[in-house]
Design an enzyme around this catalytic site. Structure first.
Site, PDB file in Angstrom:
ATOM      1  N   ARG A   1      29.070  40.816  43.311  1.00  0.00           N
ATOM      2  CA  ARG A   1      29.156  40.524  41.862  1.00  0.00           C
ATOM      3  C   ARG A   1      27.967  39.688  41.389  1.00  0.00           C
ATOM      4  NH1 ARG A   1      34.876  38.071  42.033  1.00  0.00           N
ATOM      5  NH2 ARG A   1      34.589  37.535  39.855  1.00  0.00           N
TER       6      ARG A   1
ATOM      7  N   ARG B   1      27.448  43.243  29.466  1.00  0.00           N
ATOM      8  CA  ARG B   1      26.989  42.830  30.788  1.00  0.00           C
ATOM      9  C   ARG B   1      25.722  43.577  31.191  1.00  0.00           C
ATOM     10  NH1 ARG B   1      32.131  40.951  33.031  1.00  0.00           N
ATOM     11  NH2 ARG B   1      31.914  40.135  35.122  1.00  0.00           N
TER      12      ARG B   1
ATOM     13  N   ARG C   1      42.774  37.775  42.967  1.00  0.00           N
ATOM     14  CA  ARG C   1      42.203  39.071  42.592  1.00  0.00           C
ATOM     15  C   ARG C   1      41.514  39.715  43.791  1.00  0.00           C
ATOM     16  NH1 ARG C   1      38.756  37.746  37.307  1.00  0.00           N
ATOM     17  NH2 ARG C   1      37.296  39.025  38.474  1.00  0.00           N
TER      18      ARG C   1
END
Ligand code: ADP
Length: 212
Positions: free
Chosen positions: A170, A87, A159
């Site tokens: 994010r 990532r 979540r």
């Protein structure tokens, strides 16, 4: 050992297509998000270090993440689907080194390109099975019986990082740290763009074109 990386924003469908690939071809699925959540649940030392980052929607620092991947890599065999790793560029370079030591390499990267206006609705509606990791969507892909996993009947959960506020964090992390990997793998000539806006089998059909 072949290695296929699934690259794309949160909610772009990497996990869903990974599940299909595991079922169809017996690939081994490495989801760093699942590994982290598992470590948090088991309260391992690395899990405790990750918890605050991951639940806030921030990336876990590279050194912790790389250590977890190194540990996990020792437990797996077969052809690997990398979902959520690398990532960052640092992680990508480290993965190249780790695979090189195993006489292996990144064979292909599938970049899931998606219209970001769709992502918030996809993610805020997502329900996850805490036992097997299977995901559903409240309206688009509901479980057979409301609120429980089709496979193991565990009550589904949302979540902690699937709230609208955390999704913005994010996505910002994705743009700053992960999107540069598109260029990295283009340069290595191992990248194919998948149109992940499409619904149903259309995404799978594109993946089959690449893997055939
Ligand atoms: P999604 O792709 O939907 O964002 P994941 O399950 O892949 O979800 O990841 C959830 C969280 O786990 C991330 O927001 C981040 O905190 C952490 N994480 C997962 N993979 C990595 C990684 N390679 N590097 C750093 N943090 C990661």
């Amino acid at each position: 050992m072949r290695n296929f990386i699934l690259l794309g924003a949160p909610g772009s469908g990497k996990g869903t297509q990974s599940d299909h690939l595991v079922k169809a071809f017996g690939f081994t699925h490495i989801s760093t998000g699942d590994i982290i959540r598992d470590n948090i649940l088991q309260k391992t030392p690395l899990g405790i270090l990750c918890q605050q980052y991951s639940e806030q929607g921030k990336l876990v620092p590279d050194d912790i993440m790389i250590q977890m991947v190194k540990n996990h890599l020792q437990t797996v065999t077969g052809d690997l689907i990398w979902d959520g790793f690398p990532r960052t560029i640092v992680q990508a370079e480290k993965l190249d080194q780790l695979l090189h030591k195993l006489n292996s390499k990144v064979d292909h990267t599938l970049y899931f390109e998606i219209d970001e206006t769709k992502l918030v609705a996809r993610i805020t509606g997502r329900l996850t099975c805490p036992t097997c990791g299977q995901t559903y969507h409240k309206t688009a892909v509901p479980p057979k019986v409301a609120g429980v996993c089709d496979d193991d009947q565990t009550p589904l959960v949302q979540r902690k990082d699937d709230s609208e506020e955390k999704i913005k964090i994010r996505l910002a992390a994705y743009h700053a740290d992960t999107a540069p990997l598109i260029e990295y793998y283009l340069h290595q000539q191992v990248l194919t763009v998948i149109d992940a806006d499409m619904e149903g089998p259309a995404v799978w059909d594109q993946i089959m074109e690449v893997l055939k």
